[in-house]
Design an enzyme around this catalytic site. Structure first.
Site, mmCIF file in Angstrom:
data_model
loop_
_atom_site.group_PDB
_atom_site.id
_atom_site.type_symbol
_atom_site.label_atom_id
_atom_site.label_comp_id
_atom_site.label_asym_id
_atom_site.label_seq_id
_atom_site.Cartn_x
_atom_site.Cartn_y
_atom_site.Cartn_z
ATOM 1 N N HIS A 99 0.840 -1.190 0.000
ATOM 2 C CA HIS A 99 0.000 0.000 0.000
ATOM 3 C C HIS A 99 0.881 1.247 0.000
ATOM 4 O O HIS A 99 2.102 1.179 0.150
ATOM 5 C CB HIS A 99 -0.915 -0.012 1.223
ATOM 6 N N GLU A 130 1.385 3.680 2.108
ATOM 7 C CA GLU A 130 2.176 3.976 3.300
ATOM 8 C C GLU A 130 3.447 3.133 3.347
ATOM 9 O O GLU A 130 4.522 3.636 3.706
ATOM 10 C CB GLU A 130 1.328 3.712 4.559
ATOM 11 N N CYS A 157 -1.305 -1.364 7.470
ATOM 12 C CA CYS A 157 -0.435 -0.191 7.309
ATOM 13 C C CYS A 157 -0.299 0.593 8.608
ATOM 14 O O CYS A 157 0.739 1.215 8.859
ATOM 15 C CB CYS A 157 -0.979 0.716 6.208
ATOM 16 N N ALA A 203 -21.107 9.570 -27.263
ATOM 17 C CA ALA A 203 -20.670 10.558 -28.246
ATOM 18 C C ALA A 203 -21.874 10.945 -29.086
ATOM 19 O O ALA A 203 -22.619 10.066 -29.551
ATOM 20 C CB ALA A 203 -19.566 9.978 -29.134
ATOM 21 N N SER A 218 -22.216 5.744 -37.698
ATOM 22 C CA SER A 218 -21.859 6.625 -36.584
ATOM 23 C C SER A 218 -20.367 6.918 -36.504
ATOM 24 O O SER A 218 -19.934 7.684 -35.649
ATOM 25 C CB SER A 218 -22.308 6.017 -35.248
ATOM 26 N N THR A 222 -26.383 -2.770 -28.994
ATOM 27 C CA THR A 222 -25.025 -2.303 -29.294
ATOM 28 C C THR A 222 -24.127 -3.469 -29.689
ATOM 29 O O THR A 222 -23.319 -3.362 -30.606
ATOM 30 C CB THR A 222 -24.444 -1.565 -28.073
ATOM 31 N N ARG A 278 -7.430 0.872 -25.205
ATOM 32 C CA ARG A 278 -6.325 1.072 -26.148
ATOM 33 C C ARG A 278 -5.733 2.471 -25.985
ATOM 34 O O ARG A 278 -6.414 3.395 -25.548
ATOM 35 C CB ARG A 278 -6.809 0.876 -27.593
ATOM 36 N N GLY A 282 -26.557 1.980 -26.050
ATOM 37 C CA GLY A 282 -27.313 2.843 -26.932
ATOM 38 C C GLY A 282 -28.407 3.575 -26.174
ATOM 39 O O GLY A 282 -28.445 3.565 -24.939
#
Length: 366
Positions: free
Chosen positions: A53, A55, A87, A157, A171, A199, A210, A301
């Site tokens: 972690h 710390e 921790c 979008a 599209s 979709t 990516r 969609g």
């Protein structure tokens, strides 16, 4: 030497934590800075689950210089044995004098116990410094730990006239390259990407991340298909690209279910719903929360997007607004329950960012 203020040290710890945003989940992305006599002697951020972690990373960098110093940590140090030792005990053993913590950890295994362990050891503990900005950064983690549900984000979008596709169904591309790269970074910050069967059938998506730097866990790809419409082919069913979890109902075509399972997909049957995708979204989100999904990204969609909004589960909306009009095509949303301006659902605009010829708008619930 110019000494920094406590607030400045905490902001540096916050920046450290951001470095592990992509690799730490299902753990929180925590940052830690250790200061001795005005000098930063150690920095650390959370490593992938099962690793050190923040710390411990900072203590390792500081070595013996940590003794008598101050640690600035964005989230309460853990107090229990999990995949790593607590921790809080590591900080006690390092003999720090003072620890400044931005937020208490709402996780049921911590929830103030780490702070109490530190105080019982005689360490001065202060909490609440930079609380608001750290809460904003850790919002998905905090929401998941408090509710058991994923922090749901919706991304779409759209054209200037509010369409996600033209009349002929095309599209690509409404938005530009910079916005598409930014959308992949949003995927990388999510542990699950959710789409509906419409979709999946129309776009044959891969739902991979990516063009993003840094260590990335492939997000869980989630398909909602109540009737078994999606054929078990295409990149979505290529499990070398990432896992695929399908939620369906008893109404699904059993041949499809059989083919899904033969491809190695995990299939979960849930209650049917009369809305949108035909699956019971609250039940699905509860199951995803149990699977450790901190942030879930809706990339569906109009039907799925609208269903998610109708169920009031979306916490943030990212709209990538392209620079084109495409006429009578597919609308981004179909919220049929809203009839008058008095019923309009208002959202808070967090940011508006130009990305080339595209504008990225981020909204959060009021």
């Amino acid at each position: 030497m110019t000494l920094l203020s406590d607030q400045e040290y905490m902001k540096l710890a916050l920046e450290e934590g951001k470095k592990s945003r992509l690799c730490a989940p299902p753990n929180p992305w925590v940052g830690c800075v250790i200061v001795q006599d005005g000098h930063i002697v150690g920095r650390g951020s959370s490593r992938p689950a099962g690793s050190a972690h923040a710390e411990v990373e900072a203590l390792s960098a500081a070595g013996p210089r940590a003794e008598g110093g101050t640690a600035f940590v964005t989230l309460e140090p853990c107090s229990h044995h999990g995949k790593t030792p607590p921790c809080a005990q590591a900080l006690i053993q390092a003999k720090l004098k003072r620890i400044v913590i931005a937020l208490k950890d709402p996780d049921s295994q911590v929830n103030g116990q780490g702070i109490q362990q530190l105080r019982n050891a005689g360490i001065v503990v202060e909490t609440g410094l930079c609380r608001e900005i750290v809460e904003k950064e850790l919002a998905p983690y905090l929401y998941h730990r408090k509710t058991g549900l994923p922090f749901c984000v919706l991304k779409t979008a759209m054209s200037l006239d509010g369409r996600v596709a033209a009349s002929d169904g095309t599209s690509q591309w409404i938005t530009g390259k910079r916005s598409r790269k930014d959308a992949h970074e949003l995927r990388a910050r999510s542990q699950a990407i959710i789409i509906g069967s419409g979709t999946a059938i129309k776009d044959l998506p891969s739902l991979t991340v990516r063009d993003v730097d840094g260590p990335i866990h492939p997000p869980l790809r989630v398909l909602l298909d109540s009737r078994g419409r999606t054929k078990a082919n295409g990149p979505l069913f290529d499990l070398s690209l990432g896992p695929l979890l399908i939620y369906t109902t008893s109404q699904a075509d059993q041949n499809s279910v059989t083919h899904w399972k033969k491809r190695g997909c995990k299939v979960v049957e849930v209650m049917p719903s009369s809305k949108g995708t035909g699956v019971h979204l609250p039940q699905i989100l509860k199951d995803l929360g149990k699977r450790g999904i901190i942030q879930a990204l809706f990339e569906g969609g109009p039907s799925l997007n609208s269903q998610a909004l109708e169920f009031d589960c979306i916490k943030q909306i990212y709209l990538y607004l392209g620079n084109c009009f495409i006429g009578p095509g597919t609308p981004a949303f179909t919220l049929e329950s809203l009839r008058t301006i008095e019923e309009a659902k208002r959202w808070h605009l967090d940011s508006a960012e130009p990305l080339g010829e595209t504008v990225k708008l981020c909204y959060s619930k009021i």
